[in-house]
Design a protein around this motif. Structure first.
Motif, PDB file in Angstrom:
ATOM      1  N   UNK A  36       0.551  -0.966   0.048  1.00 28.18           N
ATOM      2  CA  UNK A  36       0.196  -0.078   0.245  1.00 28.18           C
ATOM      3  C   UNK A  36       0.779   1.374  -0.128  1.00 28.18           C
ATOM      4  N   UNK A  37       1.763   1.115   0.634  1.00 23.72           N
ATOM      5  CA  UNK A  37       2.761   2.701   1.259  1.00 23.72           C
ATOM      6  C   UNK A  37       3.261   2.703  -0.648  1.00 23.72           C
ATOM      7  N   UNK A  38       3.957   1.553  -1.373  1.00 26.34           N
ATOM      8  CA  UNK A  38       4.549   1.898  -2.446  1.00 26.34           C
ATOM      9  C   UNK A  38       2.998   2.443  -3.260  1.00 26.34           C
ATOM     10  N   UNK A  39       1.923   1.904  -3.541  1.00 27.72           N
ATOM     11  CA  UNK A  39       1.224   2.216  -4.588  1.00 27.72           C
ATOM     12  C   UNK A  39       0.527   3.652  -4.296  1.00 27.72           C
ATOM     13  N   UNK A  40       0.789   3.739  -3.393  1.00 32.31           N
ATOM     14  CA  UNK A  40       0.257   5.626  -2.770  1.00 32.31           C
ATOM     15  C   UNK A  40       1.399   6.403  -2.918  1.00 32.31           C
ATOM     16  N   UNK A  41       2.396   5.620  -2.616  1.00 29.31           N
ATOM     17  CA  UNK A  41       4.069   6.553  -3.547  1.00 29.31           C
ATOM     18  C   UNK A  41       3.949   6.798  -5.550  1.00 29.31           C
ATOM     19  N   UNK A  42       3.252   5.617  -6.090  1.00 26.81           N
ATOM     20  CA  UNK A  42       3.188   5.863  -7.425  1.00 26.81           C
ATOM     21  C   UNK A  42       2.313   6.287  -8.042  1.00 26.81           C
ATOM     22  N   UNK A  43       0.873   6.618  -7.061  1.00 24.02           N
ATOM     23  CA  UNK A  43       0.110   7.399  -7.427  1.00 24.02           C
ATOM     24  C   UNK A  43      -0.026   8.695  -7.121  1.00 24.02           C
ATOM     25  N   UNK A  44       0.991   9.340  -6.758  1.00 20.04           N
ATOM     26  CA  UNK A  44       1.234  10.562  -5.819  1.00 20.04           C
ATOM     27  C   UNK A  44       2.301  10.859  -7.446  1.00 20.04           C
ATOM     28  N   UNK A  45       3.087  10.278  -7.668  1.00 19.09           N
ATOM     29  CA  UNK A  45       4.321  10.517  -7.874  1.00 19.09           C
ATOM     30  C   UNK A  45       3.538  10.538  -9.959  1.00 19.09           C
ATOM     31  N   UNK A  46       2.235   9.497 -10.139  1.00 21.10           N
ATOM     32  CA  UNK A  46       1.973   9.609 -11.398  1.00 21.10           C
ATOM     33  C   UNK A  46       0.963  11.031 -11.772  1.00 21.10           C
ATOM     34  N   UNK A  47       0.632  11.164 -10.666  1.00 19.49           N
ATOM     35  CA  UNK A  47      -1.151  12.405 -11.080  1.00 19.49           C
ATOM     36  C   UNK A  47       0.087  13.637 -10.753  1.00 19.49           C
ATOM     37  N   UNK A  48       1.034  13.711 -10.223  1.00 21.87           N
ATOM     38  CA  UNK A  48       1.610  15.310 -10.295  1.00 21.87           C
ATOM     39  C   UNK A  48       1.700  15.507 -11.313  1.00 21.87           C
ATOM     40  N   UNK A  49       2.233  14.307 -12.371  1.00 22.57           N
ATOM     41  CA  UNK A  49       2.655  14.975 -14.252  1.00 22.57           C
ATOM     42  C   UNK A  49       1.661  14.865 -14.924  1.00 22.57           C
ATOM     43  N   UNK A 116      -1.404  -2.841 -12.726  1.00 21.75           N
ATOM     44  CA  UNK A 116      -1.878  -2.369 -13.901  1.00 21.75           C
ATOM     45  C   UNK A 116      -1.090  -1.359 -13.884  1.00 21.75           C
ATOM     46  N   UNK A 117       0.005  -1.095 -14.905  1.00 21.31           N
ATOM     47  CA  UNK A 117       0.909   0.359 -14.840  1.00 21.31           C
ATOM     48  C   UNK A 117       0.134   1.552 -14.856  1.00 21.31           C
ATOM     49  N   UNK A 118       0.748   2.661 -14.214  1.00 25.77           N
ATOM     50  CA  UNK A 118      -0.641   3.425 -13.938  1.00 25.77           C
ATOM     51  C   UNK A 118       0.438   4.290 -15.569  1.00 25.77           C
ATOM     52  N   UNK A 119       1.476   3.778 -16.049  1.00 32.22           N
ATOM     53  CA  UNK A 119       1.474   4.652 -17.013  1.00 32.22           C
ATOM     54  C   UNK A 119       0.429   5.264 -18.415  1.00 32.22           C
ATOM     55  N   UNK A 120      -0.125   4.375 -17.913  1.00 32.23           N
ATOM     56  CA  UNK A 120      -1.644   4.048 -19.404  1.00 32.23           C
ATOM     57  C   UNK A 120      -2.300   5.303 -18.583  1.00 32.23           C
ATOM     58  N   UNK A 121      -2.439   6.381 -17.415  1.00 36.60           N
ATOM     59  CA  UNK A 121      -3.219   6.917 -17.152  1.00 36.60           C
ATOM     60  C   UNK A 121      -2.834   8.548 -18.357  1.00 36.60           C
ATOM     61  N   UNK A 122      -1.764   8.428 -18.867  1.00 35.87           N
ATOM     62  CA  UNK A 122      -1.883   9.358 -19.874  1.00 35.87           C
ATOM     63  C   UNK A 122      -2.873   8.786 -21.135  1.00 35.87           C
ATOM     64  N   UNK A 123      -2.877   8.027 -21.443  1.00 38.08           N
ATOM     65  CA  UNK A 123      -3.637   7.558 -22.497  1.00 38.08           C
ATOM     66  C   UNK A 123      -5.123   7.557 -22.752  1.00 38.08           C
TER      67      UNK A 123
END
Length: 331
Positions: A36-49, A116-123
């Motif tokens: 969960x900690x890594x999930x939150x970190x990755x979501x936060x990192x991707x969303x800020x972009x 599920x790779x967060x990189x797909x959020x941009x698409x």
């Protein structure tokens, strides 16, 4: 009518909810303390972009480990809200708890296992800008699954879509981006037995699929075993198609027709050849066969009746035991 009510309002969160974040991330989690900690970190990192404002909603579905506490510990500097359900109500209800708590102009549902790779959020956001109300992930392939599981999955979705009111893609994931109006319609549905993949299709709206390849789990193993899959499948079948009920009418008519034909054959045979051997074996097989068919048909009726019984009781789909910070969902 909504499913459940949360506790007190936190007026400081997004200025008392007067300003909606651009995105809400709903993450159902069950015994995911190692992820969960890594999930939150990755979501936060991707969303800020990608967006100027967002919120992350972690829904702890009655975990027996430290998922809720580790989510709290990981929330420093992150627009994070936590919901802990009073027990394990299942992933579908955990998703609904998060959807009802969400405030974003669009909502992303994401599993906590980091597959599920967060990189797909941009698409996904690009497709939303093109006018799509729902953008959902589909598995590009199922090569990581056994041949038996692939076959059973294919058969299940073929049967599920047989006579269904909505098209339910076989390889669709819960990972999806939905506009606020879609979320609102999902929250307005009063039913308790929720098969979310079917409900996504039932509410309609303009949709777009995005193929993805799943990554290995970051840690732990899936808690969704064979028993959970069977239960999930029964919920889907009884929620979105009525052919299991109707097919027994055809079976009954077929057996009745065969019985009449067989009866005529016995009469003709007796008149021509006489009775040479008593029909004990034939009678025993017929009784056992018809008894088995009747029990199966009663079981199918029981499954549908159980869904009706659950809906009639009107109990909430989930109960929120604790929130952090304290929040409320409008009913």
């Amino acid at each position: 009518m909504r499913i459940s009510r949360l506790s007190e309002t936190d007026e400081s969160l997004f200025a008392g909810h007067h300003i909606r974040p651009e995105l809400s991330f709903v993450v159902p989690a069950f015994n995911e303390e190692n992820n969960i900690a890594e999930t939150i970190r990755r979501i936060d990192q991707e969303a800020r972009k990608l967006v100027g404002s967002f919120e992350i909603i972690i829904v702890d579905d009655g975990s027996s480990d430290q998922t809720f506490q580790k989510s709290k510990d990981a929330g420093g500097g992150v627009p994070l809200r936590l919901l802990r359900l009073s027990r394990n109500f299942g992933k579908e209800q955990a998703i609904m708890a998060g959807l009802e708590a969400s405030k974003g102009m669009a909502v992303v549902i994401l599993d906590a296992d980091l597959q599920e790779p967060l990189c797909h959020l941009r698409v996904m956001l690009q497709h939303r800008a093109e006018g799509y109300d729902v953008v959902y992930a589909v598995r590009a392939h199922r090569n990581d699954e056994s041949m038996l599981k692939r076959l059973l999955t294919r058969i299940f979705y073929k049967l599920l879509n047989l006579g269904s009111e909505a098209d339910i893609p076989a390889d669709a994931r819960d990972f999806r981006l939905m506009d606020r109006k879609v979320v609102q319609e999902l929250c307005n549905l009063p039913e308790r037995n929720r098969f979310m993949k079917g409900l996504y299709g039932w509410v309609g709206f303009r949709s777009k699929a995005v193929p993805i390849e799943l990554e290995p789990r970051n840690a732990g193993k899936s808690s969704f075993g064979l028993g959970g899959l069977l239960k999930h499948g029964l919920t889907g079948m009884t929620s979105f198609t009525s052919w299991p009920l109707r097919i027994w009418t055809l079976i009954g008519l077929g057996i009745a027709a065969l019985s009449i034909i067989y009866g005529f054959w016995i009469i003709v045979k007796t008149m021509i050849f006489g009775v040479d051997v008593p029909g004990w074996s034939t009678l025993a097989v017929a009784v056992l066969l018809l008894g088995g068919i009747q029990l199966i048909s009663i079981g199918v009726l029981g499954e549908y009746l159980a869904r009706v019984f659950t809906e009639v009781k009107g109990r909430p789909g989930f109960i929120v035991a604790e929130t952090h910070p304290r929040i409320q969902v409008q009913q």
